[in-house]
Write an enzyme that holds these catalytic residues in place. Structure first.
Site, mmCIF file in Angstrom:
data_model
loop_
_atom_site.group_PDB
_atom_site.id
_atom_site.type_symbol
_atom_site.label_atom_id
_atom_site.label_comp_id
_atom_site.label_asym_id
_atom_site.label_seq_id
_atom_site.Cartn_x
_atom_site.Cartn_y
_atom_site.Cartn_z
ATOM 1 N N CYS A 113 0.813 -1.228 0.000
ATOM 2 C CA CYS A 113 0.000 0.000 0.000
ATOM 3 C C CYS A 113 0.846 1.277 0.000
ATOM 4 O O CYS A 113 0.309 2.366 -0.216
ATOM 5 C CB CYS A 113 -0.955 0.001 1.181
ATOM 6 S SG CYS A 113 -2.001 -1.457 1.214
ATOM 7 N N HIS A 254 -3.266 7.078 3.095
ATOM 8 C CA HIS A 254 -3.707 5.801 2.526
ATOM 9 C C HIS A 254 -5.100 5.477 3.071
ATOM 10 O O HIS A 254 -5.360 5.613 4.257
ATOM 11 C CB HIS A 254 -2.701 4.711 2.911
ATOM 12 C CG HIS A 254 -3.158 3.336 2.558
ATOM 13 N ND1 HIS A 254 -3.669 3.038 1.316
ATOM 14 C CD2 HIS A 254 -3.193 2.191 3.282
ATOM 15 C CE1 HIS A 254 -3.998 1.750 1.293
ATOM 16 N NE2 HIS A 254 -3.727 1.221 2.472
ATOM 17 N N ASN A 284 -10.098 -0.434 0.581
ATOM 18 C CA ASN A 284 -8.646 -0.290 0.486
ATOM 19 C C ASN A 284 -8.197 -0.792 -0.891
ATOM 20 O O ASN A 284 -8.329 -1.975 -1.190
ATOM 21 C CB ASN A 284 -8.001 -1.109 1.613
ATOM 22 C CG ASN A 284 -6.483 -1.007 1.632
ATOM 23 O OD1 ASN A 284 -5.864 -0.541 0.677
ATOM 24 N ND2 ASN A 284 -5.882 -1.457 2.723
HETATM 25 N N1 COA Z 1 -17.652 -9.304 10.395
HETATM 26 C C1 COA Z 1 -18.079 -9.533 11.645
HETATM 27 N N2 COA Z 1 -17.261 -9.846 12.665
HETATM 28 C C2 COA Z 1 -15.930 -9.882 12.396
HETATM 29 C C3 COA Z 1 -15.414 -9.656 11.098
HETATM 30 C C4 COA Z 1 -16.339 -9.352 10.071
HETATM 31 N N3 COA Z 1 -15.960 -9.098 8.816
HETATM 32 N N4 COA Z 1 -14.072 -9.763 11.143
HETATM 33 C C5 COA Z 1 -13.756 -10.059 12.401
HETATM 34 N N5 COA Z 1 -14.876 -10.137 13.176
HETATM 35 C C6 COA Z 1 -14.995 -10.415 14.600
HETATM 36 C C7 COA Z 1 -13.778 -11.115 15.149
HETATM 37 O O1 COA Z 1 -13.854 -12.504 14.958
HETATM 38 C C8 COA Z 1 -13.840 -10.728 16.610
HETATM 39 O O2 COA Z 1 -14.801 -11.551 17.267
HETATM 40 P P1 COA Z 1 -14.570 -12.028 18.784
HETATM 41 O O3 COA Z 1 -14.526 -10.764 19.597
HETATM 42 O O4 COA Z 1 -15.767 -12.878 19.033
HETATM 43 O O5 COA Z 1 -13.260 -12.766 18.771
HETATM 44 C C9 COA Z 1 -14.401 -9.308 16.590
HETATM 45 O O6 COA Z 1 -15.049 -9.177 15.317
HETATM 46 C C10 COA Z 1 -13.340 -8.226 16.735
HETATM 47 O O7 COA Z 1 -12.273 -8.528 15.867
HETATM 48 P P2 COA Z 1 -11.028 -7.605 15.744
HETATM 49 O O8 COA Z 1 -10.100 -8.181 14.729
HETATM 50 O O9 COA Z 1 -10.475 -7.312 17.103
HETATM 51 O O10 COA Z 1 -11.719 -6.272 15.185
HETATM 52 P P3 COA Z 1 -11.093 -4.864 14.916
HETATM 53 O O11 COA Z 1 -11.841 -3.820 15.620
HETATM 54 O O12 COA Z 1 -9.584 -4.852 15.057
HETATM 55 O O13 COA Z 1 -11.408 -4.660 13.372
HETATM 56 C C11 COA Z 1 -10.239 -4.767 11.283
HETATM 57 C C12 COA Z 1 -10.856 -5.557 12.423
HETATM 58 C C13 COA Z 1 -9.602 -5.731 10.295
HETATM 59 C C14 COA Z 1 -11.325 -3.975 10.598
HETATM 60 C C15 COA Z 1 -9.185 -3.800 11.851
HETATM 61 O O14 COA Z 1 -8.318 -4.481 12.728
HETATM 62 C C16 COA Z 1 -8.346 -3.144 10.792
HETATM 63 O O15 COA Z 1 -8.856 -2.366 9.989
HETATM 64 N N6 COA Z 1 -7.035 -3.400 10.792
HETATM 65 C C17 COA Z 1 -6.131 -2.824 9.841
HETATM 66 C C18 COA Z 1 -6.287 -3.515 8.547
HETATM 67 C C19 COA Z 1 -5.627 -2.774 7.439
HETATM 68 O O16 COA Z 1 -5.860 -1.623 7.268
HETATM 69 N N7 COA Z 1 -4.819 -3.476 6.685
HETATM 70 C C20 COA Z 1 -4.186 -2.974 5.540
HETATM 71 C C21 COA Z 1 -3.073 -2.087 5.919
HETATM 72 S S1 COA Z 1 -2.452 -1.344 4.502
#
Ligand code: COA
Length: 334
Positions: A113, A254, A284
């Protein structure tokens, strides 16, 4: 000699994949996706539309707006994590072929990215050294081709698209790309990775059965490093160049997650109206996210000749970087 950003262009595939569509594919909800990411929909390229097709269309628009003839372009570089082919030919070579550009250097870079910020650095260096005069840079992604649509932790985040820019030599310092800072740290490599189909996990049935050809991500850990790194990037580049946040006309981070952008924006005190925010409609798009956002702002008349933009990116590798760039192109005419 200085390097000037002469034009911007983008291409957005027509097919829209909404959160409600994803509800039918994996265990997720529109409410969860919007709350955690700000994303409402993303674009998905047609089956027969490949990464170089997206890049070609964005490049065509950027070239048209640059005032440069296609035949005057002397280097083509594409940043992508979803190339047409795994090893060769490069997506940049395919885009050049589609544009009818011959006998110039064309190659891809791999910086996930952060790709577009790396391209700025590369173009600036080639031009300032006097090696090249008119460089076409492209961020193009058909990320849908490396996404596992059974994995709800990744498939909700990403979309397809492309952005391109023409960077030209100038003697006018007021038009110049001011500075680019970029780095990488492979210690974080495994947090955001496409593990299969390289030399570590070659193309073999057992690896494909484990779906290693698709992107994997430890979202939560990536999130924390992203906020920290994106913030530090901005502080570093502003300080190095003795520029204050209020001197920036447009902050273009980004577009990965609304919450990441908001955390960085509010820490650095950029007003909302000076911050690009396209993640809701495109998701993204990796290396294409910054030029696509820049293009939208340009078409809305929010980026004008002479404006100072601050780009800020973060991605797999990990890679990260920031760039202070003046818009040295013509204002949009509708
Ligand atoms: N729909 C519903 N529930 C989901 C899910 C989805 N698509 N994806 C994960 N969950 C659940 C998880 O299983 C977890 O459940 P649990 O509490 O029962 O274990 C809960 O939601 C929380 O998961 P978590 O991973 O802690 O959520 P989060 O608030 O961190 O959000 C992302 C997840 C991926 C949206 C977030 O971490 C993120 O945006 N990270 C950066 C990703 C990114 O930008 N990557 C590219 C960089 S260039």
């Amino acid at each position: 000699m200085y390097a000037a950003l002469r034009s911007i262009g983008s291409y957005v595939p027509k097919n829209i994949l909404t959160n409600h569509d994803l509800e039918k594919m994996v265990d997720t909800t529109d409410e969860w996706i919007v709350k955690r990411t700000g994303i409402k929909e993303r674009r998905i390229a047609d089956t027969d539309e490949v990464t170089s097709d997206l890049g070609y269309k964005a490049a065509l628009q950027a070239i048209e707006r640059s005032g440069i003839k296609t035949s005057d372009i002397d280097m083509v570089v594409c940043a992508t994590l979803s190339p047409d082919y795994l090893t060769m030919p490069s997506t940049a070579a395919m885009i050049s072929q589609k544009l009818g550009i011959k006998n110039v250097m064309a190659f891809d870079i791999s910086a996930a990215c952060t790709g577009f910020v790396y391209l700025m650095s590369l173009a600036k260096a080639f031009i300032e050294s006097g090696t090249k005069k008119n460089i076409l840079i492209i961020g193009a992604e058909k990320i849908s081709s490396i996404i596992d649509y059974e994995d709800r932790s990744t498939c909700i985040l990403f979309g397809d698209g492309a952005g391109a820019a023409v960077i030209c030599a100038t003697e006018d310092k007021n038009e110049a790309i001011v500075d680019v800072l970029a780095s990488a740290d492979g210690n974080f490599g495994e947090l955001l990775i496409t593990p299969g189909c390289g030399s570590v996990n070659p193309i073999r049935e057992d690896n494909l059965d484990q779906r290693l050809q698709y992107m994997k991500m430890a979202g939560n850990e990536v999130f924390k490093v992203a906020v920290k790194t994106l913030t530090k990037d901005v502080v570093d580049i502003l300080k190095k160049n003795s520029i204050e946040a209020h001197d920036i006309d447009m902050f273009i981070p980004h577009q990965a997650n609304y919450r990441i952008i908001e955390a960085v924006r509010s820490k650095l005190d950029f007003p909302l109206e000076k911050c690009a925010m396209t993640v809701a409609k495109y998701g993204n798009t990796s290396s294409a996210s910054i030029p696509m956002a820049m293009n939208d702002l340009y078409e809305e008349g929010k980026i004008k000749h002479g404006d100072l933009m601050l780009l800020d990116a973060f991605g797999g590798g990990f890679t990260w970087g920031s760039a202070l760039v003046r818009f040295a192109g013509k204002n949009i005419t509708n």
